[in-house]
Design a protein around this motif. Sequence first.
Motif, PDB file in Angstrom:
ATOM      1  N   GLU A 192     -49.340 -96.601  43.138  1.00 44.78           N
ATOM      2  CA  GLU A 192     -47.921 -96.474  42.833  1.00 44.78           C
ATOM      3  C   GLU A 192     -47.713 -95.595  41.604  1.00 44.78           C
ATOM      4  O   GLU A 192     -46.833 -94.734  41.585  1.00 44.78           O
ATOM      5  CB  GLU A 192     -47.338 -97.876  42.602  1.00 44.78           C
ATOM      6  CG  GLU A 192     -45.832 -97.920  42.584  1.00 44.78           C
ATOM      7  CD  GLU A 192     -45.321 -99.348  42.479  1.00 44.78           C
ATOM      8  OE1 GLU A 192     -45.884-100.236  43.144  1.00 44.78           O
ATOM      9  OE2 GLU A 192     -44.368 -99.574  41.712  1.00 44.78           O
ATOM     10  N   GLN A 232     -34.634 -99.229  56.554  1.00 50.76           N
ATOM     11  CA  GLN A 232     -35.684-100.141  56.089  1.00 50.76           C
ATOM     12  C   GLN A 232     -36.702 -99.405  55.229  1.00 50.76           C
ATOM     13  O   GLN A 232     -37.113 -99.881  54.172  1.00 50.76           O
ATOM     14  CB  GLN A 232     -36.386-100.774  57.281  1.00 50.76           C
ATOM     15  CG  GLN A 232     -35.593-101.883  57.940  1.00 50.76           C
ATOM     16  CD  GLN A 232     -36.392-102.587  59.010  1.00 50.76           C
ATOM     17  OE1 GLN A 232     -37.543-102.249  59.271  1.00 50.76           O
ATOM     18  NE2 GLN A 232     -35.790-103.578  59.640  1.00 50.76           N
ATOM     19  N   GLN A 249     -58.305-104.738  44.369  1.00 54.18           N
ATOM     20  CA  GLN A 249     -57.292-104.216  45.292  1.00 54.18           C
ATOM     21  C   GLN A 249     -55.913-104.205  44.639  1.00 54.18           C
ATOM     22  O   GLN A 249     -55.113-103.291  44.883  1.00 54.18           O
ATOM     23  CB  GLN A 249     -57.277-105.071  46.554  1.00 54.18           C
ATOM     24  CG  GLN A 249     -56.307-104.606  47.613  1.00 54.18           C
ATOM     25  CD  GLN A 249     -56.770-103.316  48.268  1.00 54.18           C
ATOM     26  OE1 GLN A 249     -57.966-103.114  48.451  1.00 54.18           O
ATOM     27  NE2 GLN A 249     -55.822-102.448  48.598  1.00 54.18           N
ATOM     28  N   VAL A 250     -55.633-105.215  43.824  1.00 54.26           N
ATOM     29  CA  VAL A 250     -54.311-105.281  43.199  1.00 54.26           C
ATOM     30  C   VAL A 250     -54.118-104.117  42.241  1.00 54.26           C
ATOM     31  O   VAL A 250     -53.088-103.429  42.262  1.00 54.26           O
ATOM     32  CB  VAL A 250     -54.150-106.634  42.474  1.00 54.26           C
ATOM     33  CG1 VAL A 250     -52.866-106.666  41.678  1.00 54.26           C
ATOM     34  CG2 VAL A 250     -54.177-107.767  43.489  1.00 54.26           C
ATOM     35  N   LEU A 251     -55.127-103.886  41.425  1.00 52.00           N
ATOM     36  CA  LEU A 251     -55.008-102.763  40.489  1.00 52.00           C
ATOM     37  C   LEU A 251     -55.034-101.433  41.221  1.00 52.00           C
ATOM     38  O   LEU A 251     -54.395-100.467  40.784  1.00 52.00           O
ATOM     39  CB  LEU A 251     -56.155-102.827  39.464  1.00 52.00           C
ATOM     40  CG  LEU A 251     -55.976-103.901  38.394  1.00 52.00           C
ATOM     41  CD1 LEU A 251     -57.209-103.994  37.502  1.00 52.00           C
ATOM     42  CD2 LEU A 251     -54.761-103.577  37.532  1.00 52.00           C
ATOM     43  N   ASP A 291     -53.668-100.850  44.166  1.00 51.09           N
ATOM     44  CA  ASP A 291     -52.311-100.617  44.642  1.00 51.09           C
ATOM     45  C   ASP A 291     -51.396-100.178  43.506  1.00 51.09           C
ATOM     46  O   ASP A 291     -50.557 -99.294  43.668  1.00 51.09           O
ATOM     47  CB  ASP A 291     -51.764-101.892  45.298  1.00 51.09           C
ATOM     48  CG  ASP A 291     -52.436-102.187  46.620  1.00 51.09           C
ATOM     49  OD1 ASP A 291     -53.020-101.258  47.195  1.00 51.09           O
ATOM     50  OD2 ASP A 291     -52.377-103.344  47.076  1.00 51.09           O
ATOM     51  N   MET A 292     -51.540-100.800  42.364  1.00 53.34           N
ATOM     52  CA  MET A 292     -50.702-100.408  41.236  1.00 53.34           C
ATOM     53  C   MET A 292     -51.010 -98.979  40.805  1.00 53.34           C
ATOM     54  O   MET A 292     -50.097 -98.216  40.466  1.00 53.34           O
ATOM     55  CB  MET A 292     -50.944-101.365  40.067  1.00 53.34           C
ATOM     56  CG  MET A 292     -50.359-102.731  40.307  1.00 53.34           C
ATOM     57  SD  MET A 292     -50.569-103.804  38.874  1.00 53.34           S
ATOM     58  CE  MET A 292     -49.453-105.129  39.311  1.00 53.34           C
ATOM     59  N   PRO A 350     -51.985-106.607  55.125  1.00 57.55           N
ATOM     60  CA  PRO A 350     -51.096-107.199  54.125  1.00 57.55           C
ATOM     61  C   PRO A 350     -49.906-106.292  53.813  1.00 57.55           C
ATOM     62  O   PRO A 350     -48.781-106.766  53.700  1.00 57.55           O
ATOM     63  CB  PRO A 350     -51.988-107.352  52.896  1.00 57.55           C
ATOM     64  CG  PRO A 350     -53.369-107.349  53.424  1.00 57.55           C
ATOM     65  CD  PRO A 350     -53.355-106.526  54.676  1.00 57.55           C
ATOM     66  N   ARG A 351     -50.179-105.036  53.673  1.00 63.41           N
ATOM     67  CA  ARG A 351     -49.090-104.111  53.394  1.00 63.41           C
ATOM     68  C   ARG A 351     -48.543-103.642  54.727  1.00 63.41           C
ATOM     69  O   ARG A 351     -48.812-102.542  55.166  1.00 63.41           O
ATOM     70  CB  ARG A 351     -49.594-102.941  52.576  1.00 63.41           C
ATOM     71  CG  ARG A 351     -50.333-103.390  51.335  1.00 63.41           C
ATOM     72  CD  ARG A 351     -51.025-102.230  50.707  1.00 63.41           C
ATOM     73  NE  ARG A 351     -52.072-101.699  51.574  1.00 63.41           N
ATOM     74  CZ  ARG A 351     -52.751-100.604  51.290  1.00 63.41           C
ATOM     75  NH1 ARG A 351     -52.466 -99.936  50.211  1.00 63.41           N
ATOM     76  NH2 ARG A 351     -53.697-100.178  52.088  1.00 63.41           N
ATOM     77  N   VAL A 387     -53.228-108.483  60.887  1.00 59.10           N
ATOM     78  CA  VAL A 387     -52.062-107.883  60.241  1.00 59.10           C
ATOM     79  C   VAL A 387     -52.422-107.418  58.844  1.00 59.10           C
ATOM     80  O   VAL A 387     -52.907-108.191  58.027  1.00 59.10           O
ATOM     81  CB  VAL A 387     -50.916-108.901  60.172  1.00 59.10           C
ATOM     82  CG1 VAL A 387     -49.690-108.248  59.589  1.00 59.10           C
ATOM     83  CG2 VAL A 387     -50.625-109.442  61.559  1.00 59.10           C
ATOM     84  N   ASN A 415     -45.859-102.664  55.844  1.00 58.72           N
ATOM     85  CA  ASN A 415     -44.958-101.529  55.961  1.00 58.72           C
ATOM     86  C   ASN A 415     -45.632-100.207  55.617  1.00 58.72           C
ATOM     87  O   ASN A 415     -45.041 -99.162  55.816  1.00 58.72           O
ATOM     88  CB  ASN A 415     -43.758-101.737  55.038  1.00 58.72           C
ATOM     89  CG  ASN A 415     -42.721-102.620  55.680  1.00 58.72           C
ATOM     90  OD1 ASN A 415     -42.489-102.528  56.868  1.00 58.72           O
ATOM     91  ND2 ASN A 415     -42.121-103.466  54.898  1.00 58.72           N
ATOM     92  N   HIS A 435     -37.621-100.028  51.266  1.00 64.19           N
ATOM     93  CA  HIS A 435     -39.001-100.224  50.825  1.00 64.19           C
ATOM     94  C   HIS A 435     -39.339 -99.243  49.700  1.00 64.19           C
ATOM     95  O   HIS A 435     -39.866 -99.631  48.658  1.00 64.19           O
ATOM     96  CB  HIS A 435     -39.929-100.027  52.021  1.00 64.19           C
ATOM     97  CG  HIS A 435     -41.370-100.249  51.728  1.00 64.19           C
ATOM     98  ND1 HIS A 435     -42.050-101.375  52.142  1.00 64.19           N
ATOM     99  CD2 HIS A 435     -42.271 -99.505  51.060  1.00 64.19           C
ATOM    100  CE1 HIS A 435     -43.293-101.294  51.724  1.00 64.19           C
ATOM    101  NE2 HIS A 435     -43.458-100.165  51.080  1.00 64.19           N
ATOM    102  N   SER A 466     -37.654 -99.972  46.407  1.00 69.99           N
ATOM    103  CA  SER A 466     -38.215-101.083  45.649  1.00 69.99           C
ATOM    104  C   SER A 466     -39.469-100.650  44.903  1.00 69.99           C
ATOM    105  O   SER A 466     -39.879-101.311  43.961  1.00 69.99           O
ATOM    106  CB  SER A 466     -38.539-102.244  46.576  1.00 69.99           C
ATOM    107  OG  SER A 466     -39.792-102.047  47.188  1.00 69.99           O
ATOM    108  N   ARG A 467     -40.069 -99.561  45.329  1.00 68.12           N
ATOM    109  CA  ARG A 467     -41.239 -99.037  44.615  1.00 68.12           C
ATOM    110  C   ARG A 467     -40.866 -97.910  43.678  1.00 68.12           C
ATOM    111  O   ARG A 467     -41.736 -97.199  43.184  1.00 68.12           O
ATOM    112  CB  ARG A 467     -42.278 -98.559  45.634  1.00 68.12           C
ATOM    113  CG  ARG A 467     -42.812 -99.706  46.481  1.00 68.12           C
ATOM    114  CD  ARG A 467     -43.641 -99.223  47.610  1.00 68.12           C
ATOM    115  NE  ARG A 467     -44.944 -98.726  47.174  1.00 68.12           N
ATOM    116  CZ  ARG A 467     -45.909 -98.379  48.019  1.00 68.12           C
ATOM    117  NH1 ARG A 467     -45.714 -98.461  49.304  1.00 68.12           N
ATOM    118  NH2 ARG A 467     -47.055 -97.952  47.563  1.00 68.12           N
TER     119      ARG A 467
END
Lengths: 256, 256
Positions: free
Chosen positions: A174, A71, A166-168, A170-171, A26-27, A24, A29, A75, A78-79
């Motif tokens: 966005e 949905q 990966q976190v940065l 994704d940011m 992580p993201r 699965v 959606n 989503h 929220s972004r």
Amino acid sequence: MKRTRPVKRRPKRPDPKRSEPEVVDPRSNDDDPVIQGILTAISQKRLKPGAKLGEDKLAAAFGTTRIHIRQALVHLASRKVVMQIPNRGAFVYRPSWEEAQDIFAARRLLETAAVSAAIDRLDKSGKAELKAHMEREARHDRNDRWASLSLTAEFHILVAKLAGNQVLLDMSRELMLRTSLAIATFEQPGEPDCSPDAHPDIGALILARDKAGAIHAMRHHIDDMERRIRPEEGKGEIDELTAIFKDIGARARAGG
Amino acid sequence: MKRTRPVKRRPKRPDPKRSEPEVVDPRSNDDDPVIQGILTAISQKRLKPGAKLGEDKLAAAFGTTRIHIRQALVHLASRKVVMQIPNRGAFVYRPSWEEAQDIFAARRLLETAAVSAAIDRLDKSGKAELKAHMEREARHDRNDRWASLSLTAEFHILVAKLAGNQVLLDMSRELMLRTSLAIATFEQPGEPDCSPDAHPDIGALILARDKAGAIHAMRHHIDDMERRIRPEEGKGEIDELTAIFKDIGARARAGG
DNA sequence: GGCCACAATAATGTTTACAAAATATGCATC
DNA sequence: GATGCATATTTTGTAAACATTATTGTGGCC
């Protein structure tokens, strides 16, 4: 016992191999075609800030149901890519002038850091990826506006990827979306989004491991992008419906 | 003459009482009590990573319907606070070890930048806010674990606020939530989350406008937090249900 | 005695229908 | 002819029923 016909409904999502336990994403959606479609449309500026995103229209367009659409809209809201107004629906987000400035400032911070980290971590495969992208960007058809927008966005994403966080990443993704919205809201007519010569320079500096130079070039590049927008009274402040009405009114006048 | 009376339907959202200090009021722009409740519960570690978030249970707990709950869960999933697995439900997000490291790296970047910007923008009211918070943190009851957690989180939020960038503030809030999840997943038993003496030092350095010192202190503080977690085999990788079962089993043994 | 299959149960996901609100439209009035 | 009100239509929001899937418990078989 009241088993009705075992009619097999077509699955809404492609059936993933269930044998592997943690396949699965992580993201979860983000592989949704509705979300991807809207995001792509926005990044390619086919959807303008303030555009109405009607549930029935979207459901028909994507061949799915309203619940699924709702949905996806939650989503996206929220972004901060979509703005939802109770009882009135969803609209493409329209950032304020202050928010646009904050977005550019955030990109300056994240992307200069990404350049630095990318240079630190640069290896053979990273160099190859970067060179390959620069090739594509150099040879692309500049008249194809959609391809142009996609490619320029991909450069920034590639740099963020090479940074290895990966976190940065994704940011940054966005922020790039929201940059598209900011530019679409406040851009001057007829101006391109990115100066076309900036990316080769930055890429070359990264390949040369010139950290200070690459950081400076990236910062300058983002400054350039920010300089292309102007507050222009009432552009980010007016109500979405007003903007829509204005657009429709303009078209009606032009048509007859 | 069927006049549509302006009858006001009972509001689905009960008014949230603000009796407790709202540590986590992310612009998760929803004043939705379900979202706020789950976020607060996570930041106070009343909800552990991997905990099942059943729709019926939540609906009963918050006195609302499943539809509302589902929307909230989609929202939280898009923020990576909740993980949704198709046909199995929603669980409190459990970051991997790599993701936990990326989260701390991202916080280092954003919060050192926030310290710098906060010093640049520091004015009389900002100083007053900072001093007031340091007062509260100095005089709080350290045995009250929930209040402790709320206060320490509020310090970081306040610094990000003083930096004056709403976009980066929102991102920092999100990172703090995810830090809570990372710590809860990988923490060593019995260790506190924050070294209690770091905040007064950082605050004093900001008030003294010692930019290099404040940045260094903040970076060191986050390093300290990161050092408190350990990969510990299988903690971030095991299935959520396994974790829950393990916890329940441990309590059962302890009880009798 | 352990393991696999099957059925019962609970939870999630989806459809359908309906209600409420907002917008658009038409009519009466000034 | 313009404006304001009332109605109609469209759209969003909500609820309940239903189908599907996963989990659990039981029983038979090896």
